[in-house]
Write a protein that holds these residues in place. Structure first.
Motif, short mmCIF file in Angstrom:
data_model
loop_
_atom_site.label_atom_id
_atom_site.label_comp_id
_atom_site.label_asym_id
_atom_site.label_seq_id
_atom_site.Cartn_x
_atom_site.Cartn_y
_atom_site.Cartn_z
N THR A 15 0.89 -1.60 0.29
CA THR A 15 -0.01 -0.11 0.18
C THR A 15 0.75 1.41 -0.24
O THR A 15 0.52 2.36 -0.01
CB THR A 15 -0.86 -0.11 1.00
OG1 THR A 15 -0.71 -0.20 2.65
CG2 THR A 15 -1.61 -1.67 0.96
N ASP A 16 2.22 0.62 0.21
CA ASP A 16 2.99 2.68 0.42
C ASP A 16 4.53 2.03 0.60
O ASP A 16 4.55 1.14 0.68
CB ASP A 16 2.83 2.95 1.92
CG ASP A 16 3.82 4.25 2.00
OD1 ASP A 16 3.32 4.98 0.75
OD2 ASP A 16 3.94 4.57 2.95
N ASN A 17 5.55 3.02 0.02
CA ASN A 17 6.60 2.71 -0.85
C ASN A 17 7.31 1.19 -1.45
O ASN A 17 8.11 0.73 -1.60
CB ASN A 17 7.40 2.73 0.35
CG ASN A 17 6.80 4.25 1.13
OD1 ASN A 17 7.46 5.25 0.78
ND2 ASN A 17 7.04 3.85 2.98
N TYR A 18 6.61 1.09 -2.36
CA TYR A 18 6.69 0.14 -3.37
C TYR A 18 7.96 0.20 -4.05
O TYR A 18 8.26 1.11 -4.82
CB TYR A 18 5.36 0.01 -4.45
CG TYR A 18 5.49 -1.71 -5.64
CD1 TYR A 18 5.52 -2.78 -4.91
CD2 TYR A 18 6.06 -1.69 -6.61
CE1 TYR A 18 5.42 -3.58 -5.38
CE2 TYR A 18 6.55 -2.22 -7.53
CZ TYR A 18 6.16 -3.33 -5.99
OH TYR A 18 6.04 -5.12 -7.40
N GLN A 19 8.24 -0.88 -4.16
CA GLN A 19 9.61 -1.04 -4.17
C GLN A 19 9.54 -2.03 -6.06
O GLN A 19 9.39 -3.29 -5.29
CB GLN A 19 10.40 -1.73 -4.02
CG GLN A 19 11.01 -0.70 -2.75
CD GLN A 19 11.36 0.70 -2.12
OE1 GLN A 19 12.58 1.19 -3.45
NE2 GLN A 19 11.12 1.90 -1.94
N GLY A 20 9.49 -1.54 -7.12
CA GLY A 20 9.96 -2.22 -8.72
C GLY A 20 10.97 -3.41 -8.21
O GLY A 20 11.75 -3.21 -7.14
#
Length: 248
Positions: A15-20
């Protein structure tokens, strides 16, 4: 289309600060997000919305790349705006100034012909580096949805297409669409425009409305901290995975 394939599972949404999970490469002079197994035979071109690379859109690309256990995809999202996307604070255009800035952006950086002429070169250059790719699908969000409609006409390089909360839906684009097409409108899309488009389209298609979601919920404007948005985001990506599984 509502039932989910056993093979297709949306991984837990961050939901937050997604790292690809992917990497950036340069394609046709553009910074391009690339994800998915490098030996996958099927590939998807993702055309982002006017706000460019956003964590929610990158997470969507990763979901499409890895969510179908039977058929994973190489997924590529080029920076068609060359590092100069629209500012998300301009939307919604609820002041004259915001409206003016958005209008200028649509007539300059986001003018569809500029992007359309780059797409064949993008696919050709990717293919020269990833020879395993034998078929392509295309997914677009908002503005990218218009690019998808225009890329699905006679002579298309794609096998299947999906347009998520599309901008500029035009019934005149529909009769020329030559490949299976999924359209996922939000509550902010014109019901009349979408219905006219669906009446005019002549190929296999699905139109799935998301009546509780805003324009952009699958991409930059998706507030994934809101459980209702997160739930529909997951369901919408599940639908895309099922659609491409059936049509590629």
């Amino acid at each position: 289309m509502s039932q989910s394939h056993a093979c297709c599972t949306v991984p837990p949404v961050v939901t937050d600060n997604y790292q690809g999970k992917g990497e950036y490469m340069t394609i046709n002079g553009m910074k391009t997000y690339a994800t998915g197994p490098k030996d996958a035979k099927s590939a998807l071109l993702v055309v982002y919305d006017i706000f460019g690379f956003f964590p929610q859109t990158i997470q969507g690309a990763d979901i499409l790349a890895y969510g179908d256990k039977e058929k994973q995809y190489q997924v590529f999202m080029p920076d068609f705006f060359d590092g100069k996307p629209a500012d998300i604070s301009w939307y919604p255009p609820d002041t004259d100034e915001k409206g003016k800035k958005l209008g200028e952006f649509f007539s300059n950086q986001a003018a569809p012909p500029k992007t359309l002429e780059r797409i064949p070169k993008v696919l050709e250059e990717i293919k020269s580096q990833r020879s395993s790719i034998s078929e392509w699908g295309i997914v677009g969000y908002c503005w990218g949805g218009k690019i998808v409609n225009l890329s699905s006409q006679e002579g298309t390089l794609f096998k299947a297409a999906a347009s998520c909360h599309p901008a500029m839906v035009d019934e005149n684009d529909a009769p020329g669409v030559k490949i299976p097409f999924a359209m996922l409108p939000s509550k902010d899309e014109s019901k009349e425009d979408v219905e006219k488009w669906q009446k005019a389209v002549k190929v296999k298609n699905i139109v799935q409305w998301w009546p509780n979601q805003v324009h952009g919920f699958m991409a930059a404007r998706g507030d994934l901290k809101d459980p209702a948005v997160k739930s529909d985001y997951e369901k919408a990506y599940q639908l895309l995975l099922n659609f491409f599984h059936e049509n590629m």
